[in-house]
Design a protein around this motif. Structure first.
Motif, mmCIF file in Angstrom:
data_model
loop_
_atom_site.group_PDB
_atom_site.id
_atom_site.type_symbol
_atom_site.label_atom_id
_atom_site.label_comp_id
_atom_site.label_asym_id
_atom_site.label_seq_id
_atom_site.Cartn_x
_atom_site.Cartn_y
_atom_site.Cartn_z
ATOM 1 N N UNK A 267 0.861 -1.186 0.000
ATOM 2 C CA UNK A 267 0.000 0.000 0.000
ATOM 3 C C UNK A 267 0.892 1.228 0.000
ATOM 4 N N UNK A 268 0.591 2.175 -0.877
ATOM 5 C CA UNK A 268 1.321 3.440 -0.910
ATOM 6 C C UNK A 268 0.339 4.591 -0.945
ATOM 7 N N UNK A 269 0.599 5.613 -0.128
ATOM 8 C CA UNK A 269 -0.177 6.850 -0.125
ATOM 9 C C UNK A 269 0.810 7.991 -0.335
ATOM 10 N N UNK A 270 0.609 8.779 -1.373
ATOM 11 C CA UNK A 270 1.555 9.827 -1.743
ATOM 12 C C UNK A 270 0.830 11.151 -1.936
ATOM 13 N N UNK A 271 1.305 12.184 -1.246
ATOM 14 C CA UNK A 271 0.862 13.548 -1.504
ATOM 15 C C UNK A 271 1.909 14.227 -2.379
ATOM 16 N N UNK A 272 1.471 14.908 -3.425
ATOM 17 C CA UNK A 272 2.419 15.547 -4.346
ATOM 18 C C UNK A 272 2.033 17.012 -4.566
ATOM 19 N N UNK A 273 3.069 17.811 -4.811
ATOM 20 C CA UNK A 273 2.897 19.251 -4.955
ATOM 21 C C UNK A 273 3.839 19.742 -6.062
ATOM 22 N N UNK A 274 3.352 20.645 -6.893
ATOM 23 C CA UNK A 274 4.206 21.237 -7.920
ATOM 24 C C UNK A 274 3.871 22.715 -8.083
ATOM 25 N N UNK A 275 4.917 23.525 -8.163
ATOM 26 C CA UNK A 275 4.793 24.956 -8.423
ATOM 27 C C UNK A 275 5.584 25.229 -9.701
ATOM 28 N N UNK A 276 4.882 25.547 -10.777
ATOM 29 C CA UNK A 276 5.489 25.661 -12.094
ATOM 30 C C UNK A 276 5.411 27.107 -12.583
ATOM 31 N N UNK A 277 6.568 27.760 -12.674
ATOM 32 C CA UNK A 277 6.639 29.131 -13.176
ATOM 33 C C UNK A 277 7.011 29.123 -14.661
ATOM 34 N N UNK A 278 6.441 30.073 -15.397
ATOM 35 C CA UNK A 278 6.722 30.250 -16.823
ATOM 36 C C UNK A 278 6.400 28.996 -17.622
ATOM 37 N N UNK A 279 5.293 28.346 -17.286
ATOM 38 C CA UNK A 279 4.857 27.165 -18.032
ATOM 39 C C UNK A 279 4.644 27.528 -19.498
ATOM 40 N N UNK A 280 4.996 26.624 -20.389
ATOM 41 C CA UNK A 280 4.930 26.878 -21.825
ATOM 42 C C UNK A 280 3.632 26.329 -22.403
ATOM 43 N N UNK A 281 2.779 27.252 -22.878
ATOM 44 C CA UNK A 281 1.489 26.902 -23.458
ATOM 45 C C UNK A 281 1.200 27.821 -24.642
ATOM 46 N N UNK A 282 0.443 27.328 -25.606
ATOM 47 C CA UNK A 282 -0.079 28.181 -26.661
ATOM 48 C C UNK A 282 -1.293 28.930 -26.129
ATOM 49 N N UNK A 283 -1.261 30.248 -26.231
ATOM 50 C CA UNK A 283 -2.359 31.058 -25.734
ATOM 51 C C UNK A 283 -2.394 32.379 -26.494
ATOM 52 N N UNK A 284 -3.436 33.178 -26.225
ATOM 53 C CA UNK A 284 -3.602 34.483 -26.857
ATOM 54 C C UNK A 284 -3.165 35.579 -25.898
ATOM 55 N N UNK A 285 -2.209 36.391 -26.323
ATOM 56 C CA UNK A 285 -1.740 37.529 -25.537
ATOM 57 C C UNK A 285 -2.666 38.704 -25.806
ATOM 58 N N UNK A 286 -3.525 39.044 -24.816
ATOM 59 C CA UNK A 286 -4.502 40.118 -24.998
ATOM 60 C C UNK A 286 -3.932 41.482 -24.638
ATOM 61 N N UNK A 287 -2.660 41.534 -24.215
ATOM 62 C CA UNK A 287 -2.048 42.806 -23.839
ATOM 63 C C UNK A 287 -1.539 43.585 -25.040
ATOM 64 N N UNK A 288 -1.445 42.923 -26.204
ATOM 65 C CA UNK A 288 -0.959 43.595 -27.399
ATOM 66 C C UNK A 288 -2.077 43.672 -28.429
ATOM 67 N N UNK A 289 -1.988 44.656 -29.299
ATOM 68 C CA UNK A 289 -2.971 44.852 -30.357
ATOM 69 C C UNK A 289 -2.256 44.886 -31.700
ATOM 70 N N UNK A 290 -2.648 44.027 -32.660
ATOM 71 C CA UNK A 290 -3.661 42.985 -32.496
ATOM 72 C C UNK A 290 -3.161 41.861 -31.585
ATOM 73 N N UNK A 291 -4.116 41.093 -31.038
ATOM 74 C CA UNK A 291 -3.762 39.986 -30.162
ATOM 75 C C UNK A 291 -2.862 38.986 -30.894
ATOM 76 N N UNK A 292 -1.943 38.377 -30.146
ATOM 77 C CA UNK A 292 -1.015 37.404 -30.705
ATOM 78 C C UNK A 292 -1.264 36.052 -30.059
ATOM 79 N N UNK A 293 -1.432 35.012 -30.872
ATOM 80 C CA UNK A 293 -1.607 33.654 -30.371
ATOM 81 C C UNK A 293 -0.408 32.816 -30.774
ATOM 82 N N UNK A 294 0.329 32.329 -29.792
ATOM 83 C CA UNK A 294 1.481 31.462 -30.030
ATOM 84 C C UNK A 294 1.881 30.824 -28.705
#
Length: 762
Positions: free
Chosen positions: A582-609
Motif C-alpha cells: 500500500x502506498x499513499x503519496x501527496x504531491x505538490x508542484x509549483x510551475x513558473x513560466x509554463x509553456x502553453x499556446x495562448x492568446x496575448x490580450x495585452x498587445x494589439x492585435x492579439x497574438x496567439x502562439x
C-alpha cells in the motif's frame, strides 16, 4: 508472486540495505524483503536508491493482463499515467500524461529504452510523441516509472516521470513468434465502419561465450477510425440559401456547446509499420560489458477523408458553395484533405560499463536518433480530383534528430557496506530540427518545387551532476544532489516563400538541487519525502516553428521564450506486508513560466502562439495498492486512485485563464486490475480505467468534452483471457473498452475492440 510488488520492494530494499551497483544497472542477485522474493537478471536502470515513487510492470504481467499491440500499452494501468493512443500504431499523437502534466505536455516526461532516449524533445505537444515504435511489445523485459524530478541524473524533462524500458538479452538460445488480429466496429455521426489491425513478429537470440545477441522484426498493418471532422458553426452560414443543395450534415454541439454541422471525416489513417532491432553484447571481463543496439522503423501511411454531404443526385460533395437547410456555406479544398507519409527512422545505442560492485564503477553511453527519411505529401486541390494527383505540398524533415552522450561514475569510498555512495557524471543532449515545405505540381508523385515555408534550429544541453546517497543510521537514509545545466539555442531560422529571418544565439545556465529522505518507521511502514527543482528548456519548434507576415514580422513563434521552472515535492507512506503493498503519496508542484499556446490580450492585435504562463500550482493525493491471493487462491489485484487540483494562479497575458484548471488534468483518475489464475494454463484478467472531467483550453471555455476537439471524462473496462496450450504455444483473446464508452481527447478514442493472438516461445 505479485509482480507489481517488485519495483516497490526493490526501492525499499535499496533504501535500507547496503547499496550495490546492481541498484543502478547490471545483474541482480536474489533478494528478499520480508516475505517478498525479488529475482531477476534484468533490473531497472532507474536509481532505486532514491526514496521516491517507482512503479513498474514486468513481461509476465504484460502477457497476462494487457492487450498490448504497441509498446506504450505496457503503461496502461500504472497510477496517474495516460498515453493518448488513438489507434493501433499511432505514431504521431501518442503522448504521455503524468500527475501534473497533460497530454499537451509531451516534453515534461522522459522515455528511454535500454538507455536510448525515445522522447521527442524537438517540440512539445501532440505531434511530438515518444518514438514508441522503436520498441516492440514482445521484446520488453520490464518497464519502470520514476515519478517526479528527484534524481540529479535526469534533466528537467523528467519533471513528470521517467519511463525506462528494459528489453530482452538472452542467456541461451531462444526463439519467439507472434501473430495478432484486432477488430474495432466504429459508429459515430454518419460513420459506420469496422477498422482492423494485423500484427506479426519474430525474434531470435543466443549467447556464445562472451558474446550475446538478439534480433527481432515486427510488422503492423492498421486501419484506424476517423480522427478529424469537417465542421461548420450553424450560425456562420448565410440565409441566402445559395449553392449546391446537399443533405447528410449531422447536427451536433462543439466543445463550447455551440450548434454545429458535422459535414464529414478526415485523417483516417491506414498505416503499414515495420520495425527491426539488432542488439549485441560482449563481455570483456566478468565486470565489463559493451553493448550495441540498432533500431530501424519505417511507416508508410495515408490519411483519407469522407464527406457526409450528397447532392440531389446522390453524388458526394467535397468543396465549393453548398446550401444546408437553407443556409449557405463554402467548403475549401483543405476541408477534406488527404495525406501520404513516408518515414524511415534509425536509432543507434552504444554502452560500455563496469559492474564490479566495489569502490568504483563507470559507464560510457552514446545514442543517435535519425530521421533518415521523413516526407509528408498533401494536396492543395479539392477531392475528388486530388485523389488522382494535382497541385499540392511536400513537407520534408530529413536530417532531423537528436544525439546523446553520457559519462557516469559510481564511487563507494567504504565499499558496498559503506554509509555513502556518490553518483556523478557528465551528459550532453543535442537536438536538430529541419523542416521545409515546398509546392509541387503532383502531390502524389511530383518533385518538390518552390519553397512555401521553412523553419529550423538546434538546441543542446550540457550537464554535470553529483548525488550522495547517505545512510545516516539503520533507519534513516538521505539523498542530496544537484544538477548544473548549460542550455543553448542556435542556428534558428524561420522562412516563408521569399524571406528568411535568422534568430540570435541564446544560452543560459541553471542549477537544480534535489533532496530526499526516508525513515523506516517499523517493520511494515516506510516514510519518504522528496523535493527537487526541474528546468524544462524551450524546444526547437517552440522557439522557431512559426511564420512570417508580408512585412517580415515573425508570427506564431517566440525565439525569446523563457524556460519552465518547477519545484516538485512528494510525501509518501508505504506499507509492505507479505505480498500486500500500500502506498499513499501527496504531491505538490509549483510551475513558473509554463509553456502553453495562448492568446496575448495585452498587445494589439492579439497574438496567439506559445507563451510563458506565469504560475501554475498543482497538488494532489495518489494511492496505490496491490495484493495476491485476495479472497481466493490465485486472485491477484491492484488498484490506484488519484485526486488532483491543478490551477492557473497567475497569467498576465491571458487573465481569463486565472483560477481555471490546467488543460488535460482531471480531478480524479483511477485504475484497477484483477487477474485470476484458474490453473497453470489459464488466466483471466478484468481491468478498468476512469478519468474525470477535463478541459483543453486555458480559460476552460470548452465545457462540452463529448465533442470533436473536446476532452471528456471516461470509464472503460478491458478483459483478457490467456491460455498456455503447452510448453511453447499460448493464445489470448481480449476486449478493450468492452462497455463501448464513446470518449474524446480532441480526437475520438477507439470504441469496443476485439483482439486475438497466438504466440510461440522456445
Amino acid at each position: 508472486m505479485n509482480t507489481r510488488l517488485i519495483p516497490l520492494a526493490a526501492a525499499l530494499l535499496a533504501v535500507f540495505s547496503a547499496p550495490a551497483f546492481a541498484d543502478h544497472e547490471g545483474e541482480s542477485p536474489l533478494k528478499m524483503v520480508g516475505t517478498v522474493v525479488i529475482a531477476g537478471s534484468h533490473p531497472t536502470s532507474l536509481p532505486t536508491q532514491i526514496p521516491t515513487t517507482i512503479e513498474g510492470v514486468t513481461r509476465a504481467q504484460i502477457e497476462e493482463q494487457v492487450n498490448a499491440s504497441d509498446a506504450e500499452d505496457a503503461l496502461k494501468y500504472l497510477p496517474s499515467l495516460l498515453v493518448r493512443k488513438r489507434y493501433i500504431g499511432d505514431y504521431n499523437h501518442a503522448v504521455l500524461s503524468t500527475r501534473a502534466s497533460g497530454t499537451g505536455n509531451s516534453a515534461r516526461s522522459a522515455v528511454y529504452a535500454d538507455g536510448v532516449l525515445l522522447s521527442n524533445y524537438l517540440g512539445n505537444g501532440a505531434t511530438f510523441a515518444p518514438r514508441w515504435g522503436m520498441v516492440a511489445p514482445e521484446e520488453i523485459e520490464r518497464v519502470d516509472v520514476l515519478y517526479g524530478p528527484f534524481s540529479a541524473a535526469y534533466g528537467g524533462n523528467s519533471v513528470g516521470a521517467v519511463v525506462d524500458y528494459v528489453t530482452r538479452m538472452p542467456k541461451q538460445f531462444e526463439a519467439h513468434a507472434r501473430v495478432a488480429y484486432v477488430r474495432q466496429p466504429f459508429e459515430l455521426y454518419n460513420t459506420n465502419m469496422t477498422s482492423t489491425a494485423r500484427q506479426s513478429s519474430m525474434s531470435l537470440g543466443d549467447r556464445h561465450g562472451a558474446w550475446s545477441w538478439f534480433v527481432s522484426v515486427n510488422r503492423t498493418d492498421s486501419d484506424g477510425q476517423p480522427q478529424t471532422y469537417t465542421t461548420r458553426a450553424i450560425a456562420s452560414g448565410t440565409a441566402a440559401g445559395t449553392g449546391v443543395q446537399v443533405t447528410g450534415a449531422v447536427v451536433d454541439k462543439d466543445r463550447s456547446n455551440r450548434d454545429i454541422y458535422i459535414l464529414g471525416t478526415a485523417t483516417q489513417y491506414s498505416t503499414v509499420q515495420d520495425h527491426a532491432k539488432f542488439k549485441v553484447a560482449y563481455d570483456f571481463s566478468p565486470t565489463v560489458r559493451a553493448s550495441y543496439s540498432l533500431g530501424w522503423w519505417q511507416n508508410d501511411s495515408s490519411g483519407s477523408p469522407d464527406t457526409y454531404l450528397r447532392d440531389t443526385t446522390g453524388k458526394p460533395v467535397f468543396s465549393g458553395p453548398v446550401s444546408i437547410n437553407g443556409r449557405s456555406f463554402t467548403l475549401a479544398a483543405s476541408d477534406f484533405n488527404s495525406t501520404k507519409e513516408e518515414l524511415r527512422h534509425l536509432m543507434h545505442g552504444l554502452t560500455v560499463k563496469s559492474n564490479t560492485k566495489g569502490v568504483f564503477d563507470w559507464e560510457v553511453a552514446a545514442s543517435l536518433y535519425d530521421y533518415s527519411r521523413d516526407i509528408l505529401r498533401a494536396p492543395t486541390t479539392a477531392r475528388p480530383a486530388a485523389a488522382s494527383g494535382g497541385a499540392g505540398r511536400i513537407v520534408e524533415q530529413g536530417g532531423t534528430g537528436w544525439n546523446t552522450l553520457s559519462l557516469k561514475g559510481v564511487y563507494r569510498p567504504d565499499g558496498m557496506r559503506g554509509s555513502h555512495i556518490f553518483d556523478f557524471g557528465f551528459q550532453r543532449a543535442a537536438y536538430k530540427l529541419s523542416t521545409i515545405e515546398r509546392a509541387t505540381s503532383d502531390w502524389l508523385n511530383g518533385e518538390p518545387g518552390a519553397r512555401n515555408q521553412a523553419f529550423s534550429g538546434r538546441t543542446s544541453i550540457d550537464s554535470l551532476y553529483l548525488q550522495d546517497t547517505w545512510k545516516l543510521s539503520p533507519d534513516w537514509k538521505t539523498v542530496l544532489g544537484a544538477r548544473f545545466e548549460h542550455w543553448e539555442g542556435r542556428d534558428g531560422e524561420t522562412a516563408n516563400a521569399t524571406t528568411v529571418v535568422r534568430h540570435a544565439k541564446r544560452s543560459d545556465n541553471f542549477i537544480s538541487p534535489k533532496v530526499a529522505l526516508a525513515f523506516q518507521a517499523n517493520e511494515d511502514w516506510t516514510l519518504k519525502a522528496s523535493t527537487g527543482r526541474a528546468i524544462r528548456m524551450p524546444t526547437v519548434s517552440e522557439l522557431y516553428q512559426g511564420g512570417i507576415n508580408n512585412t517580415g514580422t515573425l508570427i506564431n513563434n517566440d525565439p525569446d521564450l523563457k524556460a519552465e521552472r518547477s519545484w516538485t515535492t512528494e510525501l509518501s507512506a508505504e506499507r509492505l506486508v507479505g505480498n500486500s503493498a500500500l502506498r499513499i503519496t501527496a504531491f505538490f508542484e509549483r510551475n513558473r513560466d509554463a509553456l502553453y499556446s495562448q492568446t496575448n490580450v495585452l498587445v494589439t492585435p492579439n497574438v496567439t502562439n506559445v507563451q510563458n504562463v506565469d504560475l501554475i500550482r498543482t497538488h494532489g493525493l495518489e494511492t496505490a495498492w496491490s495484493n495476491e491471493n485476495v479472497l481466493v487462491e490465485g486472485l491477484d489485484m491492484q488498484a490506484s486512485l488519484t485526486w488532483t487540483d491543478s490551477k492557473i494562479k497567475r497569467n498576465e497575458k491571458f487573465p481569463a485563464s486565472v483560477g481555471k484548471w490546467q488543460p488535460r488534468i482531471p480531478e480524479w483518475r483511477a485504475s484497477a486490475v484483477a487477474t485470476y489464475r484458474v490453473n497453470d494454463k489459464l488466466s483471466a484478467t478484468l481491468a478498468a480505467r476512469y478519468s474525470g472531467k477535463q478541459y483543453s483550453t486555458l480559460d476552460n471555455t470548452d465545457i462540452n468534452g463529448f465533442a470533436y476537439q473536446g476532452a471528456s471524462k471516461y470509464f472503460t473496462v478491458d478483459a483478457r483471457l490467456r491460455y498456455r496450450i503447452d510448453k511453447h504455444w499460448s493464445a489470448a483473446f481480449g476486449i478493450d473498452n468492452a462497455n463501448n464508452y464513446k470518449y474524446w481527447n480532441f480526437h475520438p478514442y477507439p470504441q469496443r475492440s476485439y483482439s486475438a493472438e497466438v504466440k510461440f516461445d522456445w
